[in-house]
Design a protein around this motif. Structure first.
Motif, short mmCIF file in Angstrom:
data_model
loop_
_atom_site.label_atom_id
_atom_site.label_comp_id
_atom_site.label_asym_id
_atom_site.label_seq_id
_atom_site.Cartn_x
_atom_site.Cartn_y
_atom_site.Cartn_z
N PRO A 35 -7.38 -77.58 -1.87
CA PRO A 35 -6.31 -78.11 -2.72
C PRO A 35 -4.93 -77.72 -2.22
O PRO A 35 -3.94 -78.41 -2.52
CB PRO A 35 -6.61 -77.48 -4.09
N ASN A 36 -4.82 -76.62 -1.50
CA ASN A 36 -3.58 -76.18 -0.85
C ASN A 36 -3.97 -75.61 0.51
O ASN A 36 -5.06 -75.06 0.66
CB ASN A 36 -2.86 -75.11 -1.67
N GLY A 37 -3.07 -75.72 1.49
CA GLY A 37 -3.49 -75.31 2.82
C GLY A 37 -2.43 -74.58 3.60
O GLY A 37 -1.22 -74.71 3.34
N ALA A 38 -2.87 -73.81 4.60
CA ALA A 38 -1.99 -73.10 5.51
C ALA A 38 -2.36 -73.48 6.93
O ALA A 38 -3.53 -73.43 7.30
CB ALA A 38 -2.12 -71.59 5.32
N ASN A 39 -1.36 -73.86 7.72
CA ASN A 39 -1.57 -74.21 9.12
C ASN A 39 -0.80 -73.20 9.97
O ASN A 39 0.42 -73.24 10.04
CB ASN A 39 -1.09 -75.63 9.40
N PHE A 40 -1.55 -72.29 10.59
CA PHE A 40 -0.95 -71.22 11.39
C PHE A 40 -1.17 -71.46 12.89
O PHE A 40 -1.30 -70.52 13.67
CB PHE A 40 -1.54 -69.87 10.99
N SER A 41 -1.24 -72.72 13.29
CA SER A 41 -1.47 -73.05 14.70
C SER A 41 -0.28 -72.64 15.56
O SER A 41 0.86 -72.56 15.09
CB SER A 41 -1.73 -74.56 14.85
N VAL A 42 -0.56 -72.43 16.84
CA VAL A 42 0.48 -72.00 17.77
C VAL A 42 1.50 -73.12 17.97
O VAL A 42 1.19 -74.30 17.74
CB VAL A 42 -0.13 -71.60 19.13
N ALA A 166 8.69 -71.36 -8.46
CA ALA A 166 8.31 -72.78 -8.51
C ALA A 166 6.88 -73.03 -8.05
O ALA A 166 6.42 -74.17 -8.04
CB ALA A 166 9.27 -73.59 -7.64
N ALA A 167 6.15 -71.97 -7.70
CA ALA A 167 4.88 -72.13 -7.00
C ALA A 167 3.82 -72.91 -7.77
O ALA A 167 2.99 -73.60 -7.17
CB ALA A 167 4.32 -70.76 -6.62
N THR A 168 3.84 -72.84 -9.09
CA THR A 168 2.78 -73.50 -9.86
C THR A 168 3.11 -74.97 -10.16
O THR A 168 2.26 -75.67 -10.73
CB THR A 168 2.56 -72.78 -11.21
N LEU A 169 4.29 -75.44 -9.78
CA LEU A 169 4.73 -76.77 -10.19
C LEU A 169 4.27 -77.92 -9.29
O LEU A 169 3.93 -78.99 -9.81
CB LEU A 169 6.26 -76.80 -10.32
N PRO A 170 4.24 -77.79 -7.96
CA PRO A 170 3.81 -78.93 -7.13
C PRO A 170 2.33 -79.23 -7.32
O PRO A 170 1.53 -78.35 -7.66
CB PRO A 170 4.08 -78.43 -5.70
N ILE A 171 1.96 -80.49 -7.08
CA ILE A 171 0.55 -80.86 -7.19
C ILE A 171 -0.23 -80.41 -5.95
O ILE A 171 -1.45 -80.29 -5.99
CB ILE A 171 0.38 -82.38 -7.40
N PHE A 194 2.77 -67.68 -2.93
CA PHE A 194 3.28 -69.03 -3.13
C PHE A 194 2.15 -70.06 -3.08
O PHE A 194 2.07 -70.96 -3.91
CB PHE A 194 4.32 -69.37 -2.06
N LEU A 195 1.27 -69.91 -2.09
CA LEU A 195 0.22 -70.90 -1.87
C LEU A 195 -0.86 -70.84 -2.95
O LEU A 195 -1.35 -71.86 -3.41
CB LEU A 195 -0.40 -70.66 -0.49
N TRP A 196 -1.23 -69.62 -3.35
CA TRP A 196 -2.30 -69.43 -4.33
C TRP A 196 -1.82 -68.49 -5.44
O TRP A 196 -2.30 -67.36 -5.56
CB TRP A 196 -3.54 -68.84 -3.64
N PRO A 197 -0.87 -68.92 -6.27
CA PRO A 197 -0.33 -68.04 -7.31
C PRO A 197 -1.39 -67.63 -8.32
O PRO A 197 -2.24 -68.43 -8.71
CB PRO A 197 0.77 -68.90 -7.96
N GLY A 198 -1.32 -66.36 -8.69
CA GLY A 198 -2.24 -65.85 -9.71
C GLY A 198 -3.61 -65.46 -9.23
O GLY A 198 -4.44 -65.00 -10.01
N THR A 199 -3.89 -65.62 -7.93
CA THR A 199 -5.23 -65.30 -7.42
C THR A 199 -5.34 -63.86 -6.93
O THR A 199 -6.45 -63.37 -6.71
CB THR A 199 -5.59 -66.23 -6.25
N GLY A 200 -4.20 -63.21 -6.72
CA GLY A 200 -4.24 -61.83 -6.25
C GLY A 200 -4.42 -61.67 -4.75
O GLY A 200 -4.58 -60.55 -4.27
N LEU A 201 -4.38 -62.78 -4.00
CA LEU A 201 -4.57 -62.67 -2.55
C LEU A 201 -3.44 -61.85 -1.91
O LEU A 201 -3.69 -61.02 -1.03
CB LEU A 201 -4.64 -64.06 -1.92
N GLY A 202 -2.21 -62.10 -2.35
CA GLY A 202 -1.09 -61.35 -1.81
C GLY A 202 -1.20 -59.87 -2.13
O GLY A 202 -0.88 -59.02 -1.30
N GLN A 203 -1.65 -59.55 -3.32
CA GLN A 203 -1.82 -58.16 -3.72
C GLN A 203 -2.85 -57.46 -2.85
O GLN A 203 -2.67 -56.29 -2.47
CB GLN A 203 -2.24 -58.10 -5.20
N ARG A 204 -3.91 -58.15 -2.50
CA ARG A 204 -4.93 -57.55 -1.63
C ARG A 204 -4.37 -57.24 -0.25
O ARG A 204 -4.71 -56.22 0.35
CB ARG A 204 -6.13 -58.49 -1.54
N ILE A 205 -3.48 -58.12 0.24
CA ILE A 205 -2.82 -57.84 1.51
C ILE A 205 -1.98 -56.57 1.40
O ILE A 205 -2.01 -55.70 2.29
CB ILE A 205 -1.93 -59.02 1.93
#
Length: 240
Positions: A35-42, A166-171, A194-205
């Motif tokens: 539903p949301n994505g990250a592209n970390f390609s070179v 604003a993270a929760t507002l875009p579709i 920003f990408l996954w608000p409320g999931t705690g992924l950033g906190q785990r980092i």
């Protein structure tokens, strides 16, 4: 979607001037499954091309597109349409990007137009944050952050505050960066929040977990090896 289905759908849109590489199709398949994505390609892997194709495949007739990025990213986004889309495509496919600039009143006027594709730099985003958030609340927006590591400061910097609020507002949200961790793994925290608000992924980092164990398959990354570049040939010239 299968590779054949992706190619056929893009062809119906007139996306035929640029043929996607195998690794770009692979990245598209993964991103389409999220539903949301990250592209970390070179750098050089075609992140802009892949993300534009992704937008065409996930949008509907009411979807608006906003790209937030540094000014240096504007040419790539402005040119991707001409480089990928044939001339006799539908008008909505060929629509160029409207650059949001010139201050609050100018940006407000641009956003009230019938345009559906916009691009704005991080500085203008900060100065027009109220208008930006209001627009996200009232419209179905696919929001893309180019060079997303520029928000790595999170709530300690203005651009991070605006984007995290604003993270929760875009579709749909997508982030692009060839260097998502320019200094350390903690640089990922705000990007994941920003990408996954409320999931705690950033906190785990921030608690010390390795990025790979935290984000798993929630991102794509094409490496230099995937690009199959020819060997570097270095020529040394003696100069006085």
């Amino acid at each position: 979607l299968t590779e054949t289905e992706i190619v056929e759908r893009l062809q119906r849109f007139g996306f035929t001037k640029r043929v996607l590489k195998k690794f770009q199709i692979r990245d598209l398949q993964r991103l389409l499954s999220l539903p949301n994505g990250a592209n970390f390609s070179v750098p050089g892997a075609g992140k802009t091309t892949v993300t534009f194709a992704l937008h065409l495949l996930v949008r509907n007739e009411n979807t608006k597109l906003i790209v937030v990025g540094p000014k240096s990213s504007f040419p790539a986004w402005s040119e991707v349409i001409d480089e990928c889309i044939i001339e006799n495509s539908p008008e909505w496919v060929k629509e160029s990007f409207t650059i949001l600039t010139g201050g609050v009143d100018s940006i407000r006027q641009s956003l009230s137009s019938t345009a559906k594709r916009y691009i704005i730099n991080y500085e203008q985003l900060i100065s027009s944050s109220g208008i930006f958030i209001n627009y996200l609340m009232q419209n179905n927006v696919h929001l893309i952050l180019d060079e997303s590591h520029r928000m790595k400061g999170g709530l300690s910097v203005k651009r991070g505050i605006v984007l995290l609020n604003a993270a929760t507002l875009p579709i749909r949200r997508d982030i692009l960066s060839g260097t998502p961790m320019p200094q350390s793994a903690i640089d990922l925290k705000s990007q994941l929040d920003f990408l996954w608000p409320g999931t705690g992924l950033g906190q785990r980092i921030s608690m010390g977990e390795t990025p790979r164990s935290v984000i798993g398959n929630l991102y794509v990354r094409t490496t230099k090896k995937d690009l199959e570049l020819p060997p570097v040939k270095r020529h040394f010239l003696k100069v006085p």
